[in-house]
Structure formats: C-alpha cells, structure tokens
Scaffold this active site. Sequence first.
Site, PDB file in Angstrom:
ATOM      1  N   LYS A  29     -32.584 -40.956  20.030  1.00  0.00           N
ATOM      2  CA  LYS A  29     -33.261 -40.237  21.110  1.00  0.00           C
ATOM      3  C   LYS A  29     -32.943 -40.891  22.460  1.00  0.00           C
ATOM      4  CE  LYS A  29     -34.840 -38.167  17.435  1.00  0.00           C
ATOM      5  NZ  LYS A  29     -36.086 -38.542  16.772  1.00  0.00           N
ATOM      6  N   ASP A  53     -43.782 -47.478  16.526  1.00  0.00           N
ATOM      7  CA  ASP A  53     -42.631 -46.595  16.761  1.00  0.00           C
ATOM      8  C   ASP A  53     -42.626 -46.283  18.255  1.00  0.00           C
ATOM      9  OD1 ASP A  53     -40.918 -44.430  17.100  1.00  0.00           O
ATOM     10  OD2 ASP A  53     -41.409 -43.527  15.164  1.00  0.00           O
ATOM     11  N   ARG A  95     -20.888 -54.969   6.460  1.00  0.00           N
ATOM     12  CA  ARG A  95     -22.292 -54.621   6.176  1.00  0.00           C
ATOM     13  C   ARG A  95     -23.192 -55.749   6.669  1.00  0.00           C
ATOM     14  NH1 ARG A  95     -23.977 -56.024   1.622  1.00  0.00           N
ATOM     15  NH2 ARG A  95     -22.307 -55.128   0.369  1.00  0.00           N
TER      16      ARG A  95
HETATM   17  C1  LIG Z   1     -36.497 -38.797  15.408  1.00  0.00           C
HETATM   18  C2  LIG Z   1     -37.642 -39.707  15.169  1.00  0.00           C
HETATM   19  C3  LIG Z   1     -37.665 -40.577  14.058  1.00  0.00           C
HETATM   20  C4  LIG Z   1     -36.569 -40.588  13.011  1.00  0.00           C
HETATM   21  O1  LIG Z   1     -35.369 -41.041  13.529  1.00  0.00           O
HETATM   22  P1  LIG Z   1     -33.919 -40.552  12.985  1.00  0.00           P
HETATM   23  O2  LIG Z   1     -32.992 -41.270  13.894  1.00  0.00           O
HETATM   24  O3  LIG Z   1     -33.888 -39.066  13.113  1.00  0.00           O
HETATM   25  O4  LIG Z   1     -33.824 -40.995  11.559  1.00  0.00           O
HETATM   26  C5  LIG Z   1     -38.753 -41.421  13.926  1.00  0.00           C
HETATM   27  N1  LIG Z   1     -39.768 -41.424  14.827  1.00  0.00           N
HETATM   28  C6  LIG Z   1     -39.775 -40.597  15.895  1.00  0.00           C
HETATM   29  C7  LIG Z   1     -40.932 -40.642  16.855  1.00  0.00           C
HETATM   30  C8  LIG Z   1     -38.723 -39.716  16.107  1.00  0.00           C
HETATM   31  O5  LIG Z   1     -38.753 -38.890  17.160  1.00  0.00           O
END
Ligand SMILES: *Cc1c(COP(=O)(O)O)cnc(C)c1O
Length: 380
Positions: free
Chosen positions: A195, A170, A46
């Site tokens: 992604k 983000d 962890r």
């Molecule tokens: C998918 C996504 C998230 C969340 O991520 P997970 O890996 O699904 O927890 C946050 N911000 C954006 C812009 C996303 O496309």
Amino acid sequence: MKFNTKTIHGGQSPDKAYGSVMPPIYQTSTYAQSTPGGHKGYEYSRTHNPTRHALEHAFASIENGTHGLAFGSGLAAIDAVIKLLKPGDEVISTNDLYGGTYRLFTSIFEKFQIKFHFIGMNKASDIKSYINANTKLIWVETPTNPMLNIIDIKAVSAVAKKHNILLAVDNTFATPYLQQPLDLGADIVMHSATKYLGGHSDLVMGALVVKDIDLANKLYFIQNASGAVCGPQDSFLALRGIKTLHVRMQRHCENGRAVAEFLAQHPNVETVYWPGFETHPNHNIAKQQMNDFGGMLSFTTKGNRYEAAIKTVERLKVFTLAESLGGVESLAGHPASMTHASIPKEEREKTGVIDSLIRLSVGIEDSYDLIQDLTQALST
Ligand SMILES: *Cc1c(COP(=O)(O)O)cnc(C)c1O
C-alpha cells in the site's frame, strides 16, 4: 535524523563495490564461497540478500525500530507473527479488521488450536476481561478499515505491558509518517508494504519492525525457516517508494481533507467517516497519536440505496474502481459488494458497512480534478 530525511537516507549508504547511490538489485539465489563456509556474509537468498537487507534497514529506520524484516506480502508478515505462538495460546484482536487478516486467523490458525477473540477496542479497559494466562498477543489495526475508527495505542499498550502480552500494530493505513506505534509502546509494527510504503501499486510486500533483539531473532528464524521472503526486484521498488513516502503522504493528507470537506457539505451525502472531523467519535485520540489524518475515508450516500452507491462508483472517471489503497492514484471501492461481500449483511451492518458505504483511497492528483469527478458522479 528527522523522519523526512530517514525516508531517503535511513539505514542506507552507497554500495561498497562501485558507490552506486541506489542499492543494486542482487538478482541471485546463491553466493560463491572460497572454501566451505568461506563467504562474504551471504550464503543463500532465502536467508540473506543485500537488496532485501537494504530495504529491511530502511523499514527499521522509518518506524524507529532496531530490526526490520521484509516478506512476500502483508499476510506473510502477519503469518510470521502468529508463528511465535503455540497451540493453546490466545490472541485478542480488533473486530473491525482487514478481511484477509481475519481469514488467516480463523481459517488457518484456529486449526492449530490458537484462539482468537475479536473485540471492540474503543475503550482499552474492555480488553481486560478477555485476558487469561494463555493470552500472548494483542493485535491492533488503527485506523480501521473501512470505518476509520481510531484505537488508542498507548492505552492498549499499558494493558499489554501490565500483563506481559506482546502488542502488534498493523500500521498500513497510517504509515510511520502519521503514527509510530513502537514509540507508543507497541512491540511489533506490521505493514502491507503493498500500500503506502510501496506507494505505486506495482508490488505486493509485507514488513515487520521491532525494537528488541530477542524478538527480532525469533522472527528472523521464522522468516528463514518458513521462507515467505520477497525478491530483490520488489525490494528495490519498495526502497524507491519509501524515498518519497513523506511527500506523498503530505499530499494524501491535503487531498483527503479537501475531499472529506467537499463530501461533508454535499446534499447527496449522508455521513463522512474521516478522523479529521471534530465530530468523529475518536477525533481526540487521532489528534494525539497521529500527525495528520491521512488519505483514507468512507462515506454513505443519502437514502442508503445499494444501486445508487453502485451507480456512483461506476460513474467515477479519475477515481478507479478497484481493491487496494495507498497508491499515487485515487481508488474507490464499495465494501458491501467488494471487500466485505463475504460477511453476512446483518454482521457487516453492525459495524457500519451498509449498502450505501463507499470507501476512497484519495491519491495525489490535483484535488480540483478529484472533486470535479465526485461532483459529476454524485449528481443525479
Ligand atoms: C492489504 C492489507 C493487508 C494485507 O496485505 P497484503 O500485502 O495484501 O498481503 C493487511 N492489513 C491491511 C490493513 C491491509 O490494507
């Protein structure tokens, strides 16, 4: 080192034991000690894992940061950032936000007396009226989902710095291939590595990158204390994904442009939302802060009929109808009935998510086939 080299070599060196070029998958929870406390830097997975560490170095390298942290999902990474705060603190966030982020902020952290303001950030100066002595964090997502609005990171960062507020971005949609928020003044970059960074729709993962040692140490403490880490197998897959990020992104951008231009002249298409068009309201900011315009776009069909949009996405054959984005394969989604179905119709329509809106994550297939597929799906 240039970006296209960093994706392959950044923070990487052959494994010390046998010179293996890819970091081995250290599938272990614990590490032998010769005497209590006598270990080789690793005690418990962890806290530390060599495969995860290799990935965290790669994250830091491609985002021009000093420290990277890997989590079990994008939302787990965001969760760790909000845990820097305490009850009474306030966050100013973009209003056109990933739905899961909105849910985490409002359904989990509001219970702990953290206050969120969701606002439009087209003009950075609009943020000022929401700042008070309790404001500790500004949360920005750009390009936004699904309307592809672009927020000026440099301008928001100037406001944040003036008031001594942390700025987190983000960067999931853009990736560091297109935009490097730390260089534009952000303190924290966050990714859903699920992604584009992973890029092959085969893992769920989150990332944070910072360039300040104190902030890094606070986040490492939260990562270990809360424990939302990713496993060594997924770390290996994400590292492998990052090695081709630059070539994948180049093709995502080329195909994104080809599909956007095709849709823009199609008689059954009303509006195409893609920051590469000069007519896009934030085109100039996109041109300044991004190296290209990416593979994400949205469009509406003529007449704004719910059924017509549903029929269109059902007819697609090369594009897969699915949630998520950023993989090598092209995906299509219908926000009004899928990602944004939980938002009341009047609310979602205010930001542009009308019944006929279709979102595309344009993959890296041959653009000829993607356009053929859209041609047959749109012909009625
Ligand atoms: C998918 C996504 C998230 C969340 O991520 P997970 O890996 O699904 O927890 C946050 N911000 C954006 C812009 C996303 O496309």
